[in-house]
Design an enzyme around this catalytic site. Structure first.
Site: not given
Lengths: 212, 1112
Positions: B386, B420, B423-426, B481
Site C-alpha cells: 500500500c 489507497s 491493511y488495517p483499513a482494508r 512495482e
C-alpha cells in the site's frame, strides 16, 4: 502511415500505392455492379467515402493480389495493373487500367501528403465516372491482372509463383482509351484510364451475346 | 426566505428537494458521533406523511420533535415570561453540565429562548456544554457544525446581567484554542486585496458582531446567501477577536464570496495545502443551511420546511453555477494535475527514465538476445505494500496499525475517492476508489491523509536505486512495482536474495515491500499476491500447477471485470477450471490473442521477458473533475491550458504526434448533478479526432486543432463535464525535427534574413499580405538558390505596397526590373522618396542586368525580353524554377504597387494568390502549409490540383536528358521563322509553358492566347487556359487571321504539348483535345488545327498506350 526510416522512397510510394490500389479496385468493382451493392460497406479512406467488400473472400482476393504486387512495385517492374471485366467466353469487355511508373532514380523522401491528396482525387473522380463506362452483361466475371515489364522468373522468388498467366483473350482490334485521372507526384506517376474494345469488335461481341 | 427566490429556482426545486431528503438521511447517518442527531431536515419528510403512522424512524423523530416543540411552546406561554433576554437563542445541551440540562431548559423557558432536545443545525444556535471528549474536539466542525460551543455560565451570567452577553468569552477553551486559522490558507491568494477594502469591510461587519442575533436573521432574509456568509463572518470575528489577520481573511471571504467559496469547496485541489484547514473549509460549505433558519420562526414548523427546501436549492445553484472550479481558478488545469495521483503515476515513468537512463536503455539491448524460454529463469516481482499510505505514515509509527487511507478530502461527507488504504483499513472493507464518506461510514476512526507527491517520488527513487543495485535487468511497472530478472545472475537461493532486498528497502524507505519469485513474470506476480502484505513467496516450477489450480481467474493479469463475467457464465472460476477448456475453443470464444493468453496463463506460461519497455502510443491529458463552463470563452480558456499541459507532456517525452483526439464528456440529458462533488456523473463520451500530415508538439498548433475539433461537437459548453486531449501517432521529436527544421518558416526566417522577419511584423496589420509573404517565403525556402534574391524582392514589395510609412530599403536592395516596370506615377513617387536617385539606379541596373545572368524577365516590356533572350541560359536547372517564380513575383509586385494603397493590395493579392502558389504539391513545404491558417490552407489545396501537371514541366530534373537542348538561344524564334519549330521544341522540352507562350507575340490571335495566359496567372496547364481563349477568340475577326503559319504554330505547340504530356498525363491531353474539339465546331481555325493535329495525337497515344483516345 508511419513508414520505416530505412525504406526507400520507391518503397514508401509502393506501399502507399498498394493500399490505394486495394481501395481503388474495390471501388471499380463496386462501380461496375458485379456484385449487389449490399456486398459492400461504406468506409473512409484518405478522408473520402469508399466501399469495402463485405465478403471475406472477395476482400481477400483483392487484398492478396495487390499485396502480391508489392515486391514488384518496389522494383518498378509493374507496368500496369488492370481490372478486367470479361464475358463467359473470356473476352474482355472493359478494362480499368492503372498505369504506373515508379521513378527509380528519385532520391529524396516521399511527402505522404502529396501522394494522399493526389490519390484521393482518383477515388473522387472514379465515383463520378460511371457514365464513361459501359454497361456489362449480367453474367460477366472479372479479374485483376498485372502487366509486368518483364516476366519474373517463377522459380526464383516465392512472390512470383503467386502469379499465374491469365486466360483472358486479347482484343484483336485497336482499343479505345478513356482517361479518367492522371497524377504525378514523385517518385510515383499513376494514370488511370478505361480501355474499351473498338466499336467493330464490341458490336461483334454484342451480336455474339445475343446469339447466346 | 423570500418567495422570489423559490420561484426563480423552481425548476430545480423538485429534484433538489428529493435529493436533499436523501442527503438528509445521509447526514443523519454521519452524525452518529453526536449521540442524538436528527436534523430538522427530516422534518420535511414527516410533514407530508403526518397522517399516516410513522412510516420509519425519521418520521417518528420528526413527529417527536414537533411534539416537543409544541410542549415547549405551551409551557413557555404558560410560564408567562415577559423577559426576552434569549429571544432568538436556541440551545442544545450536550453532556453533563452544571446547572443541569433541565435547569437550563427552565431558564430558556423563562427568558424567551428555545431549548432543543435533539440537535439540529437549523434550529440550534448555541451548543452548551462544559466538557468535550477529545475526539469531538479534534473534529469540532463535524460535531458542532460550526455553531458556537459555549459554557453554561454564559446563560447564567446573561440572566444575571439581564441582557444577552456576547458568548465569545464563554466559549469552551478546548474549542477556542483548537480553532483552525484560515489565514494560513488564504493569505496566499488574497494578499493582493488592498488593505483599505478589508478595513472597509470590517467596518461594515463590526456592528453585527456586537449585535443580537435576530438582526442577523433579518439580514439573512434579504440576502440569504450573502447573509450566510455574513453570519459566518460575524461569528468568526467574535470567535477570534484577538486575531486580526484571521479577521481579515474572513472579510475577504465575504468580499469575494464566489472565488473563495470555490476554493473552499474544491476539496481535491486545495486540500493538499493542509488537512487542518481543509477540515474547516469543508464544513463551511455546509454552514449556510445552518444559518438560513432564523430562530424566531421556529413557531411555524411548516415554514421551516419551505425554507429548508428553498435554501438548499438556491445554495445548490449557487455552488454549481457560481463556483465553477474551471471558471474561477485560472490555473485550474495546472492545479488539477498537480494534485492528481493518476497524473503522478502516469508521468512517473518519464522521470524514472530520466533518472536511470543508461540502465533502462542498456537493459533493452541485453534483452533482445536473452533466451525467452529459459527453464531455470528466476524472476522476482517486488511490490511495495500500500505504497501511497505507507509512504505518508512512514514517519508516524503510531499510525502503523490504525486504519489509514490516502485521499484528497478528510470530510466525512466528502465524495472524494480513497486512492489507497492500508491493511488495517482494508479489514474494514475499505477499498481504493471508494468515496470517503462510505469509507468513514465503514470505519469512523479512519485517518485520512492527503497526497504527498514529493515523498512518493523520493521513496520511489530509493526503491529503484536499491533494485538497480541488485540486478541489472529491472523492468519498472509502476512507481512502486518492478520485475527483476535474476536468470543470468545465477542466484543460489532466490528467497534469501528477496528477503535481503526487502530488508534493504525497509531500512531505507521505512516502507515494507512484498516479493514474489517465480519462473516467469506471471508466476512472480501471482506469488507476490500470496506474499502480501510484507512477505515473500517462491513458487518453484514444481508447485506451479498446485498453486494455479485453486487460483481464481481474476487473479491473473489481463483478466478484468468483463472477461471474468464471461468466464463466470461458462462457470469458470479458477484456473484449474480454465485449463479444462481447449485452446481452440478459448480462441474462438475470446479472440486469438486473449484466448491464447488465457490458455497460457492458466498453465503458468508467460513468454514475456523482463525489461521490455513499451513505448507509449499516445500521450494526453484528461480532466473529468471540476469541469463546468459558463460560456464558450471559459471553455476555450480551459482548452488553451489543456493544450499547454499536453504540449508540455509531449516535450517531456520528446515526441511529436500527428493524430489529435478530443474527448468530451457530455452530461446525459436526464442526469442529475453527480453524487461526487463536481464530478462528471453520468456522461456520454464523445470523441473527434484529426490527423495532420506533420507531427507536432507546438502548443499553438495544438490550440488551433483543438479549437477546430471542439467546433465539430456542436455542443453546449454548459453540458461539458470532462475534456481530454490525446495525441497519438507519435514520432520521435529529434528525428522528425531534423527533417523539418530547415524547412520550417521560422528557421528560414531567422537564418535567411532577419530583416524580412522584422518587415513582416511591420506588416502585422495587413494580415493577408503577410500570409502571401508566407507562401512566397515557403517558395523561396524550397528553391534555396533563388531565395536570397527573392527576399529582397519581398522587402520591396512590402514596402512599396503595404507599408508606406516605414523607411524605404536601401537602393542596393531594389530590383531594377521592378522599378523599371513600375507605372510612371508610382515610379515618380518612389523617385521622390529616394531623392531622385532612382533614375541613376535604373541606368546602372540596366547594365548590370545585361552583364549578369539576371533572372528578371519582364513580361510587359518587349525590349527587356529582347535583351533577356540574348542571354544564354548557363545554368538551366535552377533558372527554370527561379525564372517562373520571379515572374510570378513580379506580376504581383507590379499589380500591388500599381495601386499603392494597403487595402487594395490585400484585395489584389487575393486574386493573384495563384501566382505565388507552387506549381505542385511536391513543392509545398508541408510544415509551412501547416502553419497557414485553416481557411487559407483550404484555398491553397483547392487550387493546387490545377497546377498538378507543372510538376514535371517545371522540374526538369525528372528528365535530365532533355535539358541539354535548353541551352540553345531562343531568340532565333523571332528572327527566323523557319526555325520556329526547333525553338519551340527546345523550350517545350524544357517544359516551361511561360517561355513558349512568349513565342506567340507576333501573331495577333496567338498573342491573345499569350495575354490570356498571362492573365490567368501563369497557369502552366493548357487545359485551363484554353476555355478562356475560346471566349476571347470570338471577339477577334478570325477570317482575317487564319494564316497557315498561325495554324502551324498552333499545331506545333499542341504537338509539343502532347509529347511532353502524353507519357505522364494523358488526362490533361484528353481534356485539351476535347476542348479543342468543342472549339472546332465553332471556329474554323480550331477545326483546322484539330484536324491537323488529331492523327498525331492518336499515333502518340497508340505508341504509349496501345490504343486510341476515345473522343466522344
Amino acid at each position: 502511415m508511419q513508414r520505416k526510416e530505412n525504406e526507400t522512397p520507391q518503397g514508401q510510394a509502393a506501399s502507399v500505392l498498394v493500399e490505394f490500389l486495394e481501395v481503388a479496385i474495390t471501388a471499380v468493382v463496386f462501380l461496375k455492379g458485379v456484385y449487389p451493392s449490399g456486398a459492400f460497406e461504406r468506409r473512409r479512406y484518405m478522408n473520402v467515402v469508399v466501399q469495402r467488400a463485405r465478403h471475406p473472400q472477395l476482400r481477400y482476393y483483392i487484398h492478396a493480389t495487390v499485396s502480391g504486387l508489392l515486391p514488384f512495385l518496389q522494383k518498378g517492374m509493374v507496368d500496369r495493373v488492370a481490372v478486367v471485366f470479361f464475358n463467359t467466353d473470356n473476352v474482355p469487355l472493359e478494362k480499368f487500367i492503372f498505369k504506373l511508373t515508379v521513378n527509380q532514380s528519385y532520391g529524396s523522401s516521399v511527402e505522404g501528403v502529396d501522394l494522399q491528396i493526389s490519390l484521393r482525387s482518383f477515388l473522387a473522380k472514379l465515383s463520378v465516372s460511371e457514365s464513361l463506362t459501359k454497361k456489362l452483361p449480367p453474367d460477366c466475371r472479372w479479374e485483376i491482372t498485372g502487366n509486368f515489364q518483364l516476366l519474373p522468373e517463377t522459380g526464383t522468388s516465392k512472390e512470383a509463383n503467386f502469379w499465374i498467366p491469365t486466360d483472358t483473350k486479347q482484343w484483336e482490334q485497336p482499343l479505345f482509351i478513356t482517361p479518367i485521372r492522371s497524377m504525378s507526384s514523385d517518385p510515383l506517376c499513376l494514370q488511370f484510364y478505361i480501355e474499351h474494345p473498338s466499336l467493330s469488335e464490341s458490336s461483334v461481341l454484342r451480336e455474339g451475346n445475343s446469339e447466346l | 426566505m423570500d418567495s422570489r427566490l423559490s420561484n426563480s429556482s423552481s425548476s430545480n426545486h423538485h429534484s433538489n428537494s428529493k435529493k436533499r431528503k436523501k442527503n438528509a438521511t445521509a447526514n443523519n447517518a454521519n452524525q452518529k458521533t453526536l449521540g442524538v442527531a436528527w436534523g430538522s431536515k427530516s422534518l420535511s419528510a414527516s410533514c407530508s406523511s403526518r397522517k399516516s403512522p410513522f412510516s420509519d424512524f425519521s418520521s417518528y423523530m420528526a413527529h417527536k420533535n414537533c411534539k416537543l416543540q409544541n410542549q415547549f411552546d405551551s409551557e413557555a406561554s404558560a410560564s408567562a415570561a415577559r423577559n426576552t433576554i434569549f429571544s432568538g437563542v436556541s440551545i442544545f445541551v450536550d453532556g453533563f453540565t452544571v446547572p443541569s440540562s433541565q435547569e437550563l431548559r427552565g431558564y430558556m423557558l423563562k427568558y424567551g429562548g428555545r431549548f432543543e432536545n435533539y440537535f439540529s443545525r437549523h434550529c440550534v444556535t448555541h451548543i452548551i456544554c462544559s466538557n468535550l471528549p477529545d475526539s469531538k474536539v479534534k473534529n469540532i466542525r463535524a460535531f458542532s457544525a460550526g455553531l458556537p460551543v459555549v459554557k453554561p455560565t454564559w446563560i447564567l451570567d446573561s440572566i444575571a446581567a439581564n441582557r444577552l452577553l456576547s458568548w465569545v468569552p464563554y466559549q469552551l477553551e478546548q474549542v477556542a484554542s483548537n480553532q483552525p486559522k484560515l489565514s494560513a490558507f488564504f493569505t496566499l491568494k488574497s494578499s493582493k486585496m488592498s488593505e483599505d477594502t478589508s478595513t472597509n469591510a470590517l467596518c461594515q461587519v463590526e456592528p453585527d458582531v456586537e449585535d443580537s442575533f435576530p438582526r442577523v436573521g433579518q439580514l439573512k432574509e434579504r440576502h440569504p446567501s450573502e447573509a450566510g456568509e455574513m453570519v459566518e463572518v460575524c461569528r468568526q470575528i467574535s470567535n477570534e477577536s484577538n486575531d486580526i489577520s484571521s479577521k481579515k481573511t474572513d472579510v475577504f471571504m465575504m468580499e469575494e464570496p464566489i472565488s473563495e467559496r470555490v476554493i473552499c469547496d474544491e476539496e481535491k485541489l486545495a486540500e493538499a495545502n493542509s488537512s487542518e484547514t481543509n477540515n474547516e473549509r469543508n464544513t463551511e460549505g455546509e454552514l449556510d443551511p445552518t444559518y438560513q433558519e432564523p430562530s424566531t420562526s421556529v413557531s411555524i414548523p411548516c415554514s421551516d420546511n419551505q425554507n429548508v427546501h428553498q435554501f438548499p436549492s438556491s445554495e445548490a445553484t449557487g455552488s454549481s453555477k457560481q463556483c465553477h472550479s474551471t471558471l474561477t481558478d485560472p490555473n485550474f488545469v495546472e492545479n488539477y494535475f498537480k494534485n492528481s495521483r493518476l497524473h503522478f503515476i502516469g508521468t512517473w515513468r518519464q522521470r524514472y527514465r530520466k533518472r536511470f537512463p543508461t540502465l533502462s536503455t542498456g537493459l533493452n539491448n541485453g534483452i533482445s538476445n536473452s533466451n525467452k524460454s529459459d527453464i531455470n529463469s528466476v524472476i522476482l516481482h517486488v511490490d511495495m505494500d500500500c505504497f501511497f499510505v505507507s509512504v505518508v505514515i512512514r514517519d508516524k509509527p503510531a499510525l502503523l496499525d490504525k486504519p489509514v487511507a490516502v485521499c484528497h478530502s478528510n470530510n466525512s461527507k466528502g465524495t472524494s475517492e480513497i486512492s489507497s488504504a492500508n491493511y488495517p483499513a482494508r479489514s474494514y472493507g475499505i477499498r481504493a476508489g471508494m468515496f470517503v464518506r462510505d469509507a468513514k461510514a465503514l470505519c469512523p476512526h479512519l485517518v485520512t491523509f492527503p497526497y504527498n507527491f514529493e515523498a512518493y517520488e523520493e521513496v520511489a527513487d530509493q526503491f529503484y536505486s536499491i533494485l538497480h543495485r541488485h540486478c541489472n535487468k529491472v523492468q519498472a511497472v509502476s512507481c512502486d512495482e518492478a520485475f527483476l530478472d535474476f536468470t543470468d545472475a545465477m542466484v543460489e537461493d532466490p528467497e534469501l536474495l528477496a528477503s535481503s532486498i526487502r530488508k534493504e528497502i525497509y531500512e531505507t524507505t521505512r516502507c515494507t515491500a512484498s516479493a514474489g519469485i517465480g519462473g516467469n513474470m506471471l508466476m512472480a506476480r501471482i506469488a507476490t499476491r500470496t506474499a502480501k502484505p510484507n512477505g515473500q513467496c517462491y513458487i518453484t516450477p514444481e508447485r506451479v500447477d498446485d498453486h494455479l489450480n485453486q487460483l481464481p481467474v481474476d487473479a491473473l493479469p489481463g483478466i478484468g471485470y468483463v472477461l471474468q463475467e464471461k468466464l463466470k457464465k461458462q462457470s469458470v472460476h479458477t484456473c484449474g477450471q480454465l485449463r479444462m477448456i481447449s485452446k481452440n475453443s478459448l480462441q474462438k470464444e475470446y479472440g486469438m490473442k486473449t484466448g491464447e493468453m488465457l490458455w497460457n496463463y492458466s498453465r503458468g506460461i508467460d513468454y514475456r521477458s523482463v525489461g521490455i519497455i513499451q513505448e507509449c502510443k499516445s500521450i494526453g491529458a484528461d480532466v473529468n473533475w471540476g469541469v463546468r463552463f459558463r460560456d464558450m470563452k471559459d471553455c476555450e480558456h480551459f482548452l488553451i491550458n489543456l493544450c499547454k499541459e499536453v504540449s508540455l507532456r509531449l516535450q517531456c517525452c520528446g515526441v511529436q504526434g500527428r493524430t489529435f483526439t478530443l474527448k468530451i464528456k457530455k452530461r446525459r440529458k436526464d442526469a442529475d448533478e453527480p453524487a461526487k462533488f463536481m464530478g462528471c456523473g453520468d456522461c456520454e463520451n464523445l470523441t473527434h479526432s484529426v490527423t495532420i500530415p506533420l507531427a507536432t508538439e507546438n502548443v499553438e498548433i495544438l490550440q488551433r486543432i483543438v479549437k477546430q475539433l471542439l467546433g465539430c461537437f456542436y455542443i453546449d459548453v454548459k453540458e461539458i463535464r470532462g475534456i481530454g486531449l490525446h495525441v497519438s501517432r507519435l514520432e520521435n521529436a529529434d528525428t522528425s525535427k531534423q527533417g523539418t527544421e530547415k524547412y520550417t518558416l521560422k528557421s528560414w526566417l531567422t537564418s535567411g534574413s532577419a530583416s524580412v522577419k522584422k518587415q513582416k511584423y511591420h506588416m502585422g496589420h495587413n494580415k493577408h499580405n503577410s500570409d502571401c509573404a508566407n507562401c512566397a517565403s515557403s517558395h523561396g525556402c524550397i528553391h534555396s538558390q533563388g531565395s536570397s534574391f527573392q527576399i529582397d524582392n519581398k522587402i520591396l514589395n512590402i514596402h512599396v505596397s503595404g507599408d508606406p510609412i516605414s523607411t524605404p530599403p536601401p537602393l542596393c536592395q531594389l530590383d531594377v526590373e521592378v522599378i523599371r516596370n513600375l507605372p510612371s506615377e508610382v515610379f515618380s513617387e518612389l523617385n521622390e522618396i529616394y531623392g531622385g536617385k532612382l533614375i541613376d539606379f535604373i541606368a546602372k541596373g540596366k547594365g548590370k542586368c545585361e552583364s549578369s545572368s539576371s533572372l528578371g524577365n519582364s513580361l510587359e516590356d518587349d525590349a527587356a525580353i529582347c535583351k533577356e533572350e540574348d542571354l544564354p541560359y548557363s545554368d538551366p536547372i535552377p533558372l527554370n524554377q527561379i525564372f517562373s517564380e520571379n515572374k510570378a513575383m513580379q506580376h504581383e509586385r507590379v499589380l500591388g504597387s500599381g495601386h499603392g494603397s494597403c487595402s487594395q493590395v490585400t484585395h489584389n493579392s487575393n486574386i493573384e494568390r495563384d501566382d505565388l502558389l507552387p506549381s505542385s504539391l511536391s513543392q509545398i513545404d508541408a510544415s509551412v502549409l501547416q502553419q497557414i491558417p485553416e481557411d487559407l490552407k483550404a484555398v491553397i489545396l483547392e487550387h493546387l490540383p490545377a497546377h498538378r501537371a507543372q510538376a514535371f514541366c517545371s522540374t526538369p530534373a525528372i528528365c535530365p536528358g532533355r535539358i541539354n537542348q535548353d541551352s540553345v538561344g531562343v531568340d532565333t524564334s523571332k528572327n527566323c521563322p523557319g526555325t520556329v519549330n526547333h525553338a519551340l521544341n527546345d523550350s517545350l522540352r524544357a517544359g516551361n509553358l511561360p517561355s513558349w507562350m512568349d513565342k506567340f507575340k507576333d501573331s495577333s490571335c496567338l498573342r491573345k492566347l499569350r495575354e490570356i495566359y498571362h492573365r490567368s496567372g501563369f497557369n502552366s496547364q493548357l487545359s485551363s487556359v484554353l476555355p478562356q481563349f475560346l471566349s476571347e477568340f470570338h471577339h477577334l475577326d478570325l477570317t482575317q487571321e487564319i494564316y497557315d503559319e498561325t495554324v502551324n504554330i498552333m499545331c506545333e505547340l499542341l504537338k509539343q504539348y502532347v509529347k511532353v504530356k502524353i507519357e505522364r498525363d494523358i488526362e490533361e491531353i484528353y481534356i485539351c483535345f476535347r476542348l479543342l474539339k468543342r472549339f472546332a465546331v465553332k471556329s474554323q481555325f480550331f477545326s483546322r488545327v484539330y484536324n491537323d493535329i488529331f492523327p498525331f495525337l492518336q499515333a502518340a497515344v497508340d505508341d504509349n498506350y496501345g490504343g486510341s483516345l476515345f473522343m466522344p
